[in-house]
Design an enzyme around this catalytic site. Sequence first.
Site, PDB file in Angstrom:
ATOM      1  NE  ARG A  69      -4.478  -4.807  11.809  1.00  0.00           N
ATOM      2  CZ  ARG A  69      -5.396  -4.853  10.857  1.00  0.00           C
ATOM      3  NH1 ARG A  69      -5.241  -4.156   9.754  1.00  0.00           N
ATOM      4  NH2 ARG A  69      -6.459  -5.600  11.001  1.00  0.00           N
ATOM      5  CD  GLU A 106      -5.447  -1.448   0.120  1.00  0.00           C
ATOM      6  OE1 GLU A 106      -5.297  -2.147   1.139  1.00  0.00           O
ATOM      7  OE2 GLU A 106      -5.231  -0.229   0.112  1.00  0.00           O
TER       8      GLU A 106
END
Length: 181
Positions: A69, A106
């Site tokens: 992104r 994560e």
Amino acid sequence: MAANSENKLQLVHSHIRAFPDFPKEGILFRDICPILKDPAALTAVTDLFEEHVRQNHKQVELIVGLDARGFLFGPLLAQRLGVGFVLIRKKGKLPGATASVAYDLEYGKAEAEVQEDSVAPRQKVLLIDDLLATGGTMYAAIQLMKKQQADILGCMVVIELKELNGVDKLKPHSVFSLVQY
């Protein structure tokens, strides 16, 4: 912040959607897709980043975007600033000689890489991505730029998830975020 900038920030904020329990239970995913769909919101993001860089990092030579992104906002900003854009990709996605670093996400582990000849020693770079959560991906990008001997001016993100304290992992590098949750 000027009224015009405040209006742009409100526009950006209004175009971020929340998806509970994505990609897994207990995660509140912040979606930037509506920003990309709306030309005014996308322009507002680019304007706000440009304003920040022109006020704080006039000496920038390269915008470095994180996979994937960061690739959406970085080239637009680089074009506005009249500087180059460099990709940091997931391992195996770039041709030619690359430098790489392994890091924790994560939700697992990953490896990031950059083409070895894309950043010259002492070049002044700004890192950009859509989101700062725990800081793992941005930290890896910083380590990669250090391997390239770049001068890291700072990091920029559209969204910062403050409760995850990602900025702590990136110190002493500054982080500029448009929207914080």
